[in-house]
Design a protein around this motif. Sequence first.
Motif, PDB file in Angstrom:
ATOM      1  N   GLU A   5       0.865  -1.185   0.000  1.00 34.09           N
ATOM      2  CA  GLU A   5       0.000   0.000   0.000  1.00 34.09           C
ATOM      3  C   GLU A   5       0.901   1.234   0.000  1.00 34.09           C
ATOM      4  OE1 GLU A   5      -4.020  -0.987   2.311  1.00 34.09           O
ATOM      5  OE2 GLU A   5      -2.234  -1.314   3.537  1.00 34.09           O
ATOM      6  N   ALA A   6       0.680   2.105  -0.974  1.00 32.75           N
ATOM      7  CA  ALA A   6       1.507   3.309  -1.105  1.00 32.75           C
ATOM      8  C   ALA A   6       0.602   4.530  -1.186  1.00 32.75           C
ATOM      9  CB  ALA A   6       2.399   3.226  -2.340  1.00 32.75           C
ATOM     10  N   THR A   7       0.942   5.570  -0.440  1.00 31.02           N
ATOM     11  CA  THR A   7       0.139   6.779  -0.438  1.00 31.02           C
ATOM     12  C   THR A   7       0.681   7.775  -1.464  1.00 31.02           C
ATOM     13  OG1 THR A   7      -0.791   8.537   0.947  1.00 31.02           O
ATOM     14  CG2 THR A   7       1.500   7.941   1.333  1.00 31.02           C
ATOM     15  N   MET A   8      -0.107   8.796  -1.747  1.00 35.44           N
ATOM     16  CA  MET A   8       0.390   9.900  -2.561  1.00 35.44           C
ATOM     17  C   MET A   8       1.444  10.666  -1.754  1.00 35.44           C
ATOM     18  SD  MET A   8      -3.250  11.164  -4.234  1.00 35.44           S
ATOM     19  CE  MET A   8      -2.516  12.512  -5.153  1.00 35.44           C
ATOM     20  N   VAL A  24      13.650  20.015  -3.266  1.00 39.33           N
ATOM     21  CA  VAL A  24      13.220  19.094  -2.217  1.00 39.33           C
ATOM     22  C   VAL A  24      13.042  17.705  -2.800  1.00 39.33           C
ATOM     23  CG1 VAL A  24      12.063  20.889  -0.865  1.00 39.33           C
ATOM     24  CG2 VAL A  24      10.774  19.624  -2.601  1.00 39.33           C
ATOM     25  N   GLN A  25      13.087  16.712  -1.913  1.00 36.99           N
ATOM     26  CA  GLN A  25      12.775  15.340  -2.271  1.00 36.99           C
ATOM     27  C   GLN A  25      11.397  15.000  -1.711  1.00 36.99           C
ATOM     28  OE1 GLN A  25      16.026  12.973  -0.687  1.00 36.99           O
ATOM     29  NE2 GLN A  25      16.935  12.761  -2.714  1.00 36.99           N
ATOM     30  N   LEU A  26      10.516  14.545  -2.591  1.00 37.35           N
ATOM     31  CA  LEU A  26       9.177  14.173  -2.148  1.00 37.35           C
ATOM     32  C   LEU A  26       9.198  12.794  -1.512  1.00 37.35           C
ATOM     33  CD1 LEU A  26       7.117  15.469  -5.199  1.00 37.35           C
ATOM     34  CD2 LEU A  26       7.392  16.562  -2.976  1.00 37.35           C
ATOM     35  N   HIS A  27       8.290  12.590  -0.559  1.00 32.25           N
ATOM     36  CA  HIS A  27       8.247  11.357   0.224  1.00 32.25           C
ATOM     37  C   HIS A  27       6.937  10.610  -0.010  1.00 32.25           C
ATOM     38  CE1 HIS A  27       7.312   8.995   3.916  1.00 32.25           C
ATOM     39  NE2 HIS A  27       8.604   8.695   3.852  1.00 32.25           N
ATOM     40  N   SER A  29       9.881   4.026   3.474  1.00 32.02           N
ATOM     41  CA  SER A  29       9.793   5.313   2.788  1.00 32.02           C
ATOM     42  C   SER A  29      10.272   5.113   1.359  1.00 32.02           C
ATOM     43  CB  SER A  29      10.667   6.366   3.476  1.00 32.02           C
ATOM     44  OG  SER A  29      10.141   6.718   4.736  1.00 32.02           O
ATOM     45  N   ALA A  30       9.501   5.620   0.416  1.00 34.47           N
ATOM     46  CA  ALA A  30       9.913   5.584  -0.988  1.00 34.47           C
ATOM     47  C   ALA A  30      10.348   6.992  -1.380  1.00 34.47           C
ATOM     48  CB  ALA A  30       8.774   5.102  -1.872  1.00 34.47           C
ATOM     49  N   TRP A  31      11.649   7.180  -1.554  1.00 37.66           N
ATOM     50  CA  TRP A  31      12.200   8.444  -2.026  1.00 37.66           C
ATOM     51  C   TRP A  31      12.296   8.389  -3.555  1.00 37.66           C
ATOM     52  CZ3 TRP A  31      12.039  12.060   1.499  1.00 37.66           C
ATOM     53  CH2 TRP A  31      12.122  11.708   2.843  1.00 37.66           C
ATOM     54  N   GLU A  71      13.690   2.971   1.628  1.00 32.48           N
ATOM     55  CA  GLU A  71      14.298   3.016   2.950  1.00 32.48           C
ATOM     56  C   GLU A  71      13.383   2.313   3.942  1.00 32.48           C
ATOM     57  OE1 GLU A  71      15.356   6.378   6.351  1.00 32.48           O
ATOM     58  OE2 GLU A  71      15.351   6.943   4.231  1.00 32.48           O
ATOM     59  N   ILE A  72      13.897   1.314   4.655  1.00 31.14           N
ATOM     60  CA  ILE A  72      13.116   0.606   5.669  1.00 31.14           C
ATOM     61  C   ILE A  72      13.140   1.402   6.971  1.00 31.14           C
ATOM     62  CG2 ILE A  72      12.879  -1.517   7.002  1.00 31.14           C
ATOM     63  CD1 ILE A  72      14.281  -3.015   4.745  1.00 31.14           C
TER      64      ILE A  72
END
Length: 257
Positions: free
Chosen positions: A125-128, A148-151, A172-174, A179-180
């Motif tokens: 499951e991934a959010t916007m 910036v880097q969006l998360h 976290s998906a950069w 990243e776990i």
Amino acid sequence: MFRGVSSMARLIRPLRKSTPFPSSSRIPIQQTPTLHFAQEKQVSLLNPSLQPPQFRRTYISEMRKSAFEGNILRLLRREIQYELDHSPATQPVTKFKSFTVNDQPGEQWITLKRKFGEKEDIKIEATMFDGSVPIPNSKGGAGLGKDVQLHITMIVNISKKEGGNVFEIMCSAWPDTIEINKLFVRKPEKMPAQPYAGPEFKELDDELQDSLYEFLEARSINDDLAIFLHEYMKNKDKTEFIRWMGTVKSFIEKKVE
């Protein structure tokens, strides 16, 4: 009022046959009051200034409300057309490697599913975009403006049999990496309000950290997935923004009507 006037007319008609009134004397008695009331009623409806103050306030308030809503509709239509002309969304994909992508319109989350081997069911499951961090500049300081880097928050659920425990990994998906953050095992039917999720992932032994990243890599949960999610969410952000403006516009239009 009209029944009274009609009854009066019925009473006067027999007198007209027996009493020879001049035509000029009949007009002021019968026709002038009728024209007077009709004209007054018509003018009061067309000209609010002839109405009581309370009616005038309501009329002005309605006019202002209508103008305000009309301006909102104009701005919404302009924004929708601008997005469609300059930054149109594309048709979202439904597959990524071995994953099937499920995207419900109007929702912030998407779901990716796949099987791994004969026993594992994987659901992601991934959010916007739900955050950002500044990009460090060449001098080591934080970037400014749009640097910036969006998360993206990503939850990986891995189960090995129906009704069995679920291995849940919070990630976290950069823009170009996964990243776990946390991981724990929970029961599938209900999770405690405050589950013990173990220590912070970065506090684990380095070799164990590497092994867990390899565990995800074998299941195609890697940097390529992060790149895919960021491209997908950029497109979804456009789609949902246009849909949101259209929903607001439809609501305002109904209120106007």
